[in-house]
Design a protein around this motif. Structure first.
Motif, PDB file in Angstrom:
ATOM      1  N   HIS A  45     -66.158 -99.069  41.499  1.00 35.03           N
ATOM      2  CA  HIS A  45     -64.882 -99.598  41.988  1.00 35.03           C
ATOM      3  C   HIS A  45     -65.026-100.868  42.826  1.00 35.03           C
ATOM      4  O   HIS A  45     -64.040-101.565  43.058  1.00 35.03           O
ATOM      5  N   PRO A  86     -60.301-102.956  40.709  1.00 35.50           N
ATOM      6  CA  PRO A  86     -59.219-103.822  41.199  1.00 35.50           C
ATOM      7  C   PRO A  86     -59.689-105.063  41.948  1.00 35.50           C
ATOM      8  O   PRO A  86     -58.914-105.996  42.133  1.00 35.50           O
ATOM      9  N   HIS A  87     -60.947-105.111  42.376  1.00 35.68           N
ATOM     10  CA  HIS A  87     -61.452-106.247  43.153  1.00 35.68           C
ATOM     11  C   HIS A  87     -62.175-107.282  42.299  1.00 35.68           C
ATOM     12  O   HIS A  87     -62.795-108.205  42.834  1.00 35.68           O
ATOM     13  N   ALA A 132     -58.934-102.490  34.417  1.00 37.93           N
ATOM     14  CA  ALA A 132     -57.758-102.776  35.245  1.00 37.93           C
ATOM     15  C   ALA A 132     -57.514-101.664  36.267  1.00 37.93           C
ATOM     16  O   ALA A 132     -57.185-101.934  37.424  1.00 37.93           O
ATOM     17  N   HIS A 133     -57.684-100.426  35.857  1.00 40.29           N
ATOM     18  CA  HIS A 133     -57.455 -99.289  36.761  1.00 40.29           C
ATOM     19  C   HIS A 133     -58.621 -99.068  37.719  1.00 40.29           C
ATOM     20  O   HIS A 133     -58.402 -98.697  38.875  1.00 40.29           O
ATOM     21  N   GLN A 175     -53.171-106.251  37.367  1.00 36.64           N
ATOM     22  CA  GLN A 175     -53.807-105.262  38.229  1.00 36.64           C
ATOM     23  C   GLN A 175     -54.955-105.834  39.052  1.00 36.64           C
ATOM     24  O   GLN A 175     -55.211-105.386  40.160  1.00 36.64           O
ATOM     25  N   CYS A 176     -55.663-106.789  38.498  1.00 33.09           N
ATOM     26  CA  CYS A 176     -56.826-107.384  39.174  1.00 33.09           C
ATOM     27  C   CYS A 176     -56.363-108.646  39.888  1.00 33.09           C
ATOM     28  O   CYS A 176     -56.555-109.763  39.404  1.00 33.09           O
ATOM     29  N   LYS A 177     -55.782-108.477  41.033  1.00 32.07           N
ATOM     30  CA  LYS A 177     -55.130-109.569  41.753  1.00 32.07           C
ATOM     31  C   LYS A 177     -56.106-110.577  42.359  1.00 32.07           C
ATOM     32  O   LYS A 177     -55.705-111.647  42.781  1.00 32.07           O
TER      33      LYS A 177
END
Length: 160
Positions: free
Chosen positions: A61, A87-88, A83-84, A111-113
């Protein structure tokens, strides 16, 4: 040959160099690398499958950079998993992954801002007009996002 002979390891990064059985190796080792930040799964011959990417997304993660280039067997399942689970992510290389569609790419981007570099070279289905329009809009929301449609774009080369 042990798995350590197929990998280049540092504290925060892993590069798999497998001639065979890469997918099985990734699945069996992903749980050991929960703090991993950089992962290269670039391949010479296609071995990686969605189940391997899902294992990475389920355990890694903290991943910041992911190279899945030339992973011809991957489908949209892989992008949804990333994507889930990651996130980083700041850099993603999916060059040569021709099975992704534009909806999965748009979802990943939403999702991956923290995404700053996305290499889409050879992603003909994913790099549709619709997806590129959304990504260009995201580029305004995330200054510094580099979209690479060419494998030789220096902006999306892996960091040293």
């Amino acid at each position: 040959m042990s798995w350590k002979e197929n990998c280049s390891l540092t504290k925060e990064s892993v590069i798999f160099r497998c001639r065979d059985h890469m997918n099985d190796l990734v699945i069996s080792l992903a749980h050991k690398f929960t703090k991993l930040q950089v992962l290269s799964l670039r391949q010479i011959k296609p071995q990686l499958e969605d189940s391997g990417v899902e294992a990475v997304a389920n355990y890694c993660h903290d991943l910041r950079e992911l190279d899945l280039s030339r992973s011809f067997r991957l489908s949209d399942r892989s992008l949804y998993a990333v994507a889930h689970g990651c996130p980083h992510l700041t850099r993603l290389n999916i060059s040569g992954c021709s099975n992704f569609n534009d909806a999965a790419l748009v979802f990943l981007s939403s999702q991956c801002k923290s995404l700053k570099c996305l290499n889409l070279c050879g992603c003909v289905r994913a790099a549709s007009d619709r997806a590129l329009q959304v990504l260009l809009l995201l580029q305004h929301c995330f200054p510094g996002l580099v979209l690479s449609l060419c494998c030789f774009d220096a902006a999306c080369r892996p960091s040293p």
